[in-house]
Design a protein around this motif. Structure first.
Motif, PDB file in Angstrom:
ATOM      1  N   MET A  79       0.831  -1.204   0.000  1.00  0.00           N
ATOM      2  CA  MET A  79       0.000   0.000   0.000  1.00  0.00           C
ATOM      3  C   MET A  79       0.872   1.264   0.000  1.00  0.00           C
ATOM      4  O   MET A  79       0.570   2.216  -0.694  1.00  0.00           O
ATOM      5  CB  MET A  79      -0.943  -0.025   1.199  1.00  0.00           C
ATOM      6  N   ASN A  80       1.945   1.252   0.808  1.00  0.00           N
ATOM      7  CA  ASN A  80       2.811   2.434   0.863  1.00  0.00           C
ATOM      8  C   ASN A  80       3.442   2.743  -0.485  1.00  0.00           C
ATOM      9  O   ASN A  80       3.597   3.913  -0.832  1.00  0.00           O
ATOM     10  CB  ASN A  80       3.891   2.270   1.925  1.00  0.00           C
ATOM     11  N   ASN A  81       3.821   1.706  -1.250  1.00  0.00           N
ATOM     12  CA  ASN A  81       4.412   1.945  -2.569  1.00  0.00           C
ATOM     13  C   ASN A  81       3.428   2.653  -3.485  1.00  0.00           C
ATOM     14  O   ASN A  81       3.804   3.530  -4.258  1.00  0.00           O
ATOM     15  CB  ASN A  81       4.881   0.637  -3.208  1.00  0.00           C
ATOM     16  N   GLU A  82       2.164   2.251  -3.403  1.00  0.00           N
ATOM     17  CA  GLU A  82       1.125   2.883  -4.217  1.00  0.00           C
ATOM     18  C   GLU A  82       0.973   4.355  -3.844  1.00  0.00           C
ATOM     19  O   GLU A  82       0.888   5.228  -4.712  1.00  0.00           O
ATOM     20  CB  GLU A  82      -0.200   2.147  -4.034  1.00  0.00           C
ATOM     21  N   ILE A  83       0.961   4.644  -2.554  1.00  0.00           N
ATOM     22  CA  ILE A  83       0.845   6.029  -2.083  1.00  0.00           C
ATOM     23  C   ILE A  83       2.086   6.824  -2.483  1.00  0.00           C
ATOM     24  O   ILE A  83       1.976   7.959  -2.956  1.00  0.00           O
ATOM     25  CB  ILE A  83       0.616   6.081  -0.560  1.00  0.00           C
ATOM     26  N   GLU A  84       3.267   6.228  -2.313  1.00  0.00           N
ATOM     27  CA  GLU A  84       4.500   6.908  -2.701  1.00  0.00           C
ATOM     28  C   GLU A  84       4.466   7.277  -4.183  1.00  0.00           C
ATOM     29  O   GLU A  84       4.851   8.381  -4.558  1.00  0.00           O
ATOM     30  CB  GLU A  84       5.710   6.013  -2.411  1.00  0.00           C
ATOM     31  N   ASN A  85       3.988   6.360  -5.017  1.00  0.00           N
ATOM     32  CA  ASN A  85       3.898   6.639  -6.455  1.00  0.00           C
ATOM     33  C   ASN A  85       2.912   7.752  -6.748  1.00  0.00           C
ATOM     34  O   ASN A  85       3.167   8.615  -7.595  1.00  0.00           O
ATOM     35  CB  ASN A  85       3.526   5.376  -7.225  1.00  0.00           C
ATOM     36  N   LYS A  86       1.764   7.754  -6.051  1.00  0.00           N
ATOM     37  CA  LYS A  86       0.775   8.816  -6.252  1.00  0.00           C
ATOM     38  C   LYS A  86       1.364  10.174  -5.868  1.00  0.00           C
ATOM     39  O   LYS A  86       1.162  11.161  -6.561  1.00  0.00           O
ATOM     40  CB  LYS A  86      -0.500   8.543  -5.450  1.00  0.00           C
ATOM     41  N   LEU A  87       2.098  10.217  -4.760  1.00  0.00           N
ATOM     42  CA  LEU A  87       2.716  11.473  -4.330  1.00  0.00           C
ATOM     43  C   LEU A  87       3.780  11.922  -5.324  1.00  0.00           C
ATOM     44  O   LEU A  87       3.838  13.097  -5.684  1.00  0.00           O
ATOM     45  CB  LEU A  87       3.302  11.325  -2.923  1.00  0.00           C
ATOM     46  N   ARG A  88       4.596  10.999  -5.773  1.00  0.00           N
ATOM     47  CA  ARG A  88       5.627  11.360  -6.757  1.00  0.00           C
ATOM     48  C   ARG A  88       5.005  11.859  -8.052  1.00  0.00           C
ATOM     49  O   ARG A  88       5.516  12.787  -8.684  1.00  0.00           O
ATOM     50  CB  ARG A  88       6.536  10.164  -7.026  1.00  0.00           C
ATOM     51  N   ASP A  89       3.889  11.225  -8.461  1.00  0.00           N
ATOM     52  CA  ASP A  89       3.185  11.666  -9.670  1.00  0.00           C
ATOM     53  C   ASP A  89       2.708  13.111  -9.547  1.00  0.00           C
ATOM     54  O   ASP A  89       2.505  13.798 -10.545  1.00  0.00           O
ATOM     55  CB  ASP A  89       1.994  10.753  -9.975  1.00  0.00           C
ATOM     56  N   LYS A  90       2.509  13.557  -8.310  1.00  0.00           N
ATOM     57  CA  LYS A  90       2.067  14.938  -8.053  1.00  0.00           C
ATOM     58  C   LYS A  90       3.244  15.833  -7.655  1.00  0.00           C
ATOM     59  O   LYS A  90       3.043  16.891  -7.052  1.00  0.00           O
ATOM     60  CB  LYS A  90       1.009  14.957  -6.938  1.00  0.00           C
ATOM     61  N   ASN A  91       4.464  15.399  -7.980  1.00  0.00           N
ATOM     62  CA  ASN A  91       5.677  16.168  -7.664  1.00  0.00           C
ATOM     63  C   ASN A  91       5.795  16.479  -6.178  1.00  0.00           C
ATOM     64  O   ASN A  91       6.126  17.603  -5.789  1.00  0.00           O
ATOM     65  CB  ASN A  91       5.740  17.460  -8.481  1.00  0.00           C
ATOM     66  N   THR A  92       5.490  15.483  -5.346  1.00  0.00           N
ATOM     67  CA  THR A  92       5.516  15.645  -3.895  1.00  0.00           C
ATOM     68  C   THR A  92       6.391  14.547  -3.295  1.00  0.00           C
ATOM     69  O   THR A  92       6.151  13.366  -3.549  1.00  0.00           O
ATOM     70  CB  THR A  92       4.084  15.556  -3.323  1.00  0.00           C
ATOM     71  N   LYS A  93       7.363  14.942  -2.515  1.00  0.00           N
ATOM     72  CA  LYS A  93       8.257  13.976  -1.874  1.00  0.00           C
ATOM     73  C   LYS A  93       7.461  13.143  -0.866  1.00  0.00           C
ATOM     74  O   LYS A  93       6.776  13.694   0.001  1.00  0.00           O
ATOM     75  CB  LYS A  93       9.395  14.709  -1.174  1.00  0.00           C
ATOM     76  N   PRO A  94       7.530  11.812  -0.958  1.00  0.00           N
ATOM     77  CA  PRO A  94       6.742  10.950  -0.057  1.00  0.00           C
ATOM     78  C   PRO A  94       7.406  10.764   1.307  1.00  0.00           C
ATOM     79  O   PRO A  94       8.037   9.752   1.575  1.00  0.00           O
ATOM     80  CB  PRO A  94       6.656   9.631  -0.832  1.00  0.00           C
ATOM     81  N   THR A  95       7.250  11.743   2.198  1.00  0.00           N
ATOM     82  CA  THR A  95       7.765  11.614   3.566  1.00  0.00           C
ATOM     83  C   THR A  95       6.838  10.703   4.369  1.00  0.00           C
ATOM     84  O   THR A  95       5.706  10.413   3.952  1.00  0.00           O
ATOM     85  CB  THR A  95       7.841  12.989   4.254  1.00  0.00           C
ATOM     86  N   SER A  96       7.289  10.287   5.520  1.00  0.00           N
ATOM     87  CA  SER A  96       6.479   9.408   6.382  1.00  0.00           C
ATOM     88  C   SER A  96       5.140  10.047   6.730  1.00  0.00           C
ATOM     89  O   SER A  96       4.093   9.405   6.651  1.00  0.00           O
ATOM     90  CB  SER A  96       7.233   9.067   7.672  1.00  0.00           C
ATOM     91  N   MET A  97       5.175  11.321   7.125  1.00  0.00           N
ATOM     92  CA  MET A  97       3.938  12.009   7.508  1.00  0.00           C
ATOM     93  C   MET A  97       2.997  12.146   6.317  1.00  0.00           C
ATOM     94  O   MET A  97       1.793  11.941   6.458  1.00  0.00           O
ATOM     95  CB  MET A  97       4.252  13.382   8.109  1.00  0.00           C
ATOM     96  N   ARG A  98       3.520  12.475   5.162  1.00  0.00           N
ATOM     97  CA  ARG A  98       2.675  12.618   3.973  1.00  0.00           C
ATOM     98  C   ARG A  98       2.018  11.289   3.609  1.00  0.00           C
ATOM     99  O   ARG A  98       0.852  11.265   3.225  1.00  0.00           O
ATOM    100  CB  ARG A  98       3.489  13.161   2.808  1.00  0.00           C
ATOM    101  N   ILE A  99       2.751  10.202   3.739  1.00  0.00           N
ATOM    102  CA  ILE A  99       2.181   8.881   3.454  1.00  0.00           C
ATOM    103  C   ILE A  99       1.067   8.570   4.450  1.00  0.00           C
ATOM    104  O   ILE A  99      -0.008   8.104   4.066  1.00  0.00           O
ATOM    105  CB  ILE A  99       3.284   7.798   3.479  1.00  0.00           C
ATOM    106  N   LEU A 100       1.315   8.846   5.734  1.00  0.00           N
ATOM    107  CA  LEU A 100       0.295   8.596   6.761  1.00  0.00           C
ATOM    108  C   LEU A 100      -0.967   9.429   6.517  1.00  0.00           C
ATOM    109  O   LEU A 100      -2.090   8.928   6.623  1.00  0.00           O
ATOM    110  CB  LEU A 100       0.853   8.904   8.152  1.00  0.00           C
ATOM    111  N   VAL A 101      -0.780  10.712   6.207  1.00  0.00           N
ATOM    112  CA  VAL A 101      -1.924  11.601   5.987  1.00  0.00           C
ATOM    113  C   VAL A 101      -2.700  11.160   4.740  1.00  0.00           C
ATOM    114  O   VAL A 101      -3.932  11.080   4.768  1.00  0.00           O
ATOM    115  CB  VAL A 101      -1.479  13.076   5.875  1.00  0.00           C
ATOM    116  N   TYR A 102      -1.996  10.853   3.676  1.00  0.00           N
ATOM    117  CA  TYR A 102      -2.665  10.402   2.450  1.00  0.00           C
ATOM    118  C   TYR A 102      -3.465   9.125   2.720  1.00  0.00           C
ATOM    119  O   TYR A 102      -4.626   9.020   2.334  1.00  0.00           O
ATOM    120  CB  TYR A 102      -1.656  10.166   1.325  1.00  0.00           C
ATOM    121  N   ASP A 103      -2.849   8.171   3.393  1.00  0.00           N
ATOM    122  CA  ASP A 103      -3.517   6.909   3.698  1.00  0.00           C
ATOM    123  C   ASP A 103      -4.763   7.147   4.542  1.00  0.00           C
ATOM    124  O   ASP A 103      -5.824   6.567   4.291  1.00  0.00           O
ATOM    125  CB  ASP A 103      -2.539   5.979   4.417  1.00  0.00           C
ATOM    126  N   PHE A 104      -4.657   8.025   5.533  1.00  0.00           N
ATOM    127  CA  PHE A 104      -5.804   8.341   6.387  1.00  0.00           C
ATOM    128  C   PHE A 104      -6.927   8.992   5.576  1.00  0.00           C
ATOM    129  O   PHE A 104      -8.086   8.592   5.672  1.00  0.00           O
ATOM    130  CB  PHE A 104      -5.369   9.251   7.536  1.00  0.00           C
TER     131      PHE A 104
END
Length: 140
Positions: free
Chosen positions: A1-26
Motif C-alpha cells: 500500500m505504501n508503494n502505491e501512495i509513494e507513487n501517487k505522491l511522486r506523480d504529483k511532484n511531492t516527496k513521499p515523507t512518512s507524515m505525507r504517506i500517513l496523511v494520504y492513507d488516512f
C-alpha cells in the motif's frame, strides 16, 4: 500500500515523507471532509504545524481540496485529474446540519464552460441541508 501512495505522491511532484504517506492513507480511508482539528485528534501527538503544512502542500499539488465551511477549512482527497494548476472540483460540497458531515456530491456536478475567453481554475459550490442517512433516520 505504501508503494502505491509513494507513487501517487511522486506523480504529483511531492516527496513521499512518512507524515505525507500517513496523511494520504488516512484521507483515502475517509468519505467525509475533515478539519485540521479532526485530523490532529487522529494523529495525536503529531505536531499540528507539520500536519497543517502537509495539508497545504497537498492542496498546492492538487492532492486534496479544501472546503470552506463556517470559517473552517476541511480537507478531502481530490480526484486524480487535479494538479498544481487547477482543481477539477466541479461538484457540490454538501454539509448535513444533523450529522455535521461535509461530503463531496459527485452525483451533483457542473461542467466546465466551453468558453475560451476566460479560464476558470476553481469553483466552490457549497450547500447545507440534510443528508440521505439523516433523512432516513428521521423518517423511521
Amino acid at each position: 500500500m505504501n508503494n502505491e501512495i509513494e507513487n501517487k505522491l511522486r506523480d504529483k511532484n511531492t516527496k513521499p515523507t512518512s507524515m505525507r504517506i500517513l496523511v494520504y492513507d488516512f484521507l483515502a480511508s475517509q468519505h467525509i471532509a475533515l478539519s485540521l482539528s479532526e485530523m490532529e485528534a487522529h494523529f495525536y501527538p503529531a505536531d499540528r504545524i507539520t500536519l497543517y503544512r502537509t495539508l497545504k502542500t497537498f492542496e498546492e499539488k492538487g492532492i486534496v481540496h479544501s472546503i470552506q465551511e463556517n470559517n473552517t477549512s476541511k480537507y478531502i482527497l481530490c480526484h486524480d485529474d487535479c494538479n498544481e494548476e487547477t482543481h477539477k472540483d466541479w461538484h457540490l460540497h454538501f454539509y448535513c446540519k444533523i450529522c455535521k458531515h461535509t461530503t463531496c456530491r459527485t452525483d451533483i456536478n457542473f461542467s466546465a464552460p466551453n468558453n475560451n475567453s476566460v479560464r476558470i481554475d476553481e469553483v466552490r459550490l457549497f450547500a447545507k441541508g440534510i443528508c440521505e442517512n439523516c433523512m432516513n433516520e428521521t423518517m423511521q
